[in-house]
Each structure stands twice: as structure tokens, then as C-alpha cells.
Design a protein around this motif. Structure first.
Motif, mmCIF file in Angstrom:
data_model
loop_
_atom_site.group_PDB
_atom_site.id
_atom_site.type_symbol
_atom_site.label_atom_id
_atom_site.label_comp_id
_atom_site.label_asym_id
_atom_site.label_seq_id
_atom_site.Cartn_x
_atom_site.Cartn_y
_atom_site.Cartn_z
ATOM 1 N N LEU A 150 20.620 0.537 39.678
ATOM 2 C CA LEU A 150 21.664 1.657 40.380
ATOM 3 C C LEU A 150 22.766 1.786 39.508
ATOM 4 O O LEU A 150 23.395 2.595 39.161
ATOM 5 N N LEU A 151 23.512 0.416 39.250
ATOM 6 C CA LEU A 151 24.706 0.543 38.949
ATOM 7 C C LEU A 151 24.840 1.001 37.339
ATOM 8 O O LEU A 151 25.823 1.601 36.846
ATOM 9 N N HIS A 152 23.633 0.661 36.457
ATOM 10 C CA HIS A 152 23.559 1.151 35.161
ATOM 11 C C HIS A 152 23.408 2.634 35.150
ATOM 12 O O HIS A 152 23.817 3.197 34.472
ATOM 13 N N LYS A 153 22.359 3.192 35.938
ATOM 14 C CA LYS A 153 22.267 4.471 36.149
ATOM 15 C C LYS A 153 23.607 5.185 36.184
ATOM 16 O O LYS A 153 24.054 6.392 35.734
ATOM 17 N N VAL A 154 24.517 4.990 37.263
ATOM 18 C CA VAL A 154 25.818 5.343 37.456
ATOM 19 C C VAL A 154 26.608 5.499 36.369
ATOM 20 O O VAL A 154 27.656 6.374 35.755
ATOM 21 N N TRP A 155 26.799 3.968 35.664
ATOM 22 C CA TRP A 155 27.567 3.762 34.508
ATOM 23 C C TRP A 155 27.244 4.747 33.360
ATOM 24 O O TRP A 155 28.077 5.258 32.513
ATOM 25 N N GLN A 156 26.021 5.191 33.176
ATOM 26 C CA GLN A 156 25.759 6.112 32.106
ATOM 27 C C GLN A 156 26.069 7.214 32.397
ATOM 28 O O GLN A 156 26.078 8.421 31.223
ATOM 29 N N ARG A 157 26.839 7.613 33.444
ATOM 30 C CA ARG A 157 27.333 9.009 33.716
ATOM 31 C C ARG A 157 28.982 8.856 33.485
ATOM 32 O O ARG A 157 29.483 10.027 33.648
ATOM 33 N N THR A 158 29.123 7.929 33.048
ATOM 34 C CA THR A 158 30.895 7.752 32.846
ATOM 35 C C THR A 158 31.158 8.149 31.483
ATOM 36 O O THR A 158 30.006 7.947 30.590
ATOM 37 N N ASP A 159 32.106 8.282 30.777
ATOM 38 C CA ASP A 159 32.576 8.467 29.460
ATOM 39 C C ASP A 159 32.364 7.466 28.588
ATOM 40 O O ASP A 159 31.552 7.466 27.631
ATOM 41 N N GLY A 160 32.423 6.113 29.199
ATOM 42 C CA GLY A 160 32.178 5.000 28.576
ATOM 43 C C GLY A 160 30.686 4.774 28.110
ATOM 44 O O GLY A 160 30.113 4.227 27.204
#
Length: 166
Positions: A150-160
Motif C-alpha cells: 500500500l505504501l508503495h502504491k501511494v509512493w508511486q503517485r508522488t513526484d519522486g
């Protein structure tokens, strides 16, 4: 679990009738958790005269067998050469490392852990990893994997996260 500074934003979003208040709350919960972990980390390192940056330098040197050139330390720590220089100055003043000329090329510099630095790095690494691991003891292996996903899915939506895919 949301810090006071975020409550005002949540209240205002709710007052304005925003439909994404639940998502805002999740983000603020994650930020609050991150801040709490950072504060706890600083509290655990402070008695040893270390910041997180200094601890990372000790950890990187220890993991590399006690010796690295400054540019490699900066690269591995993800900081500028100027930042690494300041961190090294402080650690050297504390007697935790030394700067030495490279044996093969005297123009190059090597950063070397002292005996005291090696001892502290080993002890703190063990303590720190046990503490961090303990934060997730309440989650079983499946929950830990689910949280990671879940954290990875959210991270993929960040600029980084988007930049790392490009």
C-alpha cells in the motif's frame, strides 16, 4: 494520531465540503507517524552526540569495512559533498573517524573509523535496527507485506515515485 497542525486543515476541508477529507486524514496520519518516528530516532541518538546524518555516516563506514572516500559517502548518504564535509568534521572532533591520505594515491582522501567509531557504530546499528523492527511487531507478516504494498502504491503517485519509473 493526527498532529494538531493538521487538524485545522482537516476542519477547514470539512467546513468547505471537500469530498477527499478521508484521504487528507490518511496523508496527515502518515506524516504524523513519520514525524513521531523521526523524533524518537533523534531522542535515541542524542545521548551519543549523534544526529541522523552522523549516524548514517557511521553506519555507511561500518558497512564498508571502516573506510570510504568522502565522495562515496556523500553519494551513498544522498547528500552534497559540502554536507558530508560538515558531518565528517563533527565526527572527527568526537574522535569517531579520521581523514587519511589514500595509500595508492596520496592526493585522495579516505575516511576511516576509529576503534571508538567502530564500537559505537556496531552497538547503535544493533540497537537501532531492533527498535525500528519493533515498531512493526504488532503486524503479522501478511499485514507487513500489505502495508509495504500500500505504501508503495501511494509512493508511486508522488513526484519522486513517478520520476523513478520514467
Amino acid at each position: 494520531m493526527v498532529e494538531a497542525k493538521h487538524h485545522a486543515l482537516l476542519d477547514e476541508a470539512q467546513r468547505r465540503g471537500h469530498t477527499n477529507v478521508a484521504q487528507l486524514r490518511l496523508c496527515f496520519q502518515l506524516l504524523s507517524l513519520s514525524s513521531s518516528i523521526d523524533r524518537d530516532c533523534a531522542t535515541r541518538l542524542a545521548p551519543h552526540g549523534l544526529s541522523e546524518g552522523r549516524f548514517i555516516v557511521l553506519f555507511l563506514l561500518h558497512g564498508a569495512g571502516g573506510t570510504l572516500p568522502p565522495h562515496a559517502l556523500a553519494e551513498r548518504a544522498g547528500v552534497t559533498r559540502a554536507t558530508i564535509s560538515g558531518l565528517l568534521d563533527g565526527l572527527q572532533r568526537e574522535g569517531l573517524l579520521q581523514r587519511r591520505s589514500d595509500a595508492e594515491d596520496g592526493r585522495r582522501l579516505q575516511i576511516v573509523l576509529t576503534v571508538q567509531g567502530r564500537r559505537l557504530a556496531a552497538m547503535l546499528f544493533d540497537q537501532h535496527t531492533q527498535w525500528i523492527g519493533g515498531l512493526f511487531d504488532a503486524l503479522d507478516a501478511g499485514e507487513q507485506q500489505q502495508l509495504s504494498t500500500l505504501l508503495h502504491k501511494v509512493w508511486q503517485r508522488t513526484d519522486g515515485g513517478r520520476a523513478s519509473v520514467a
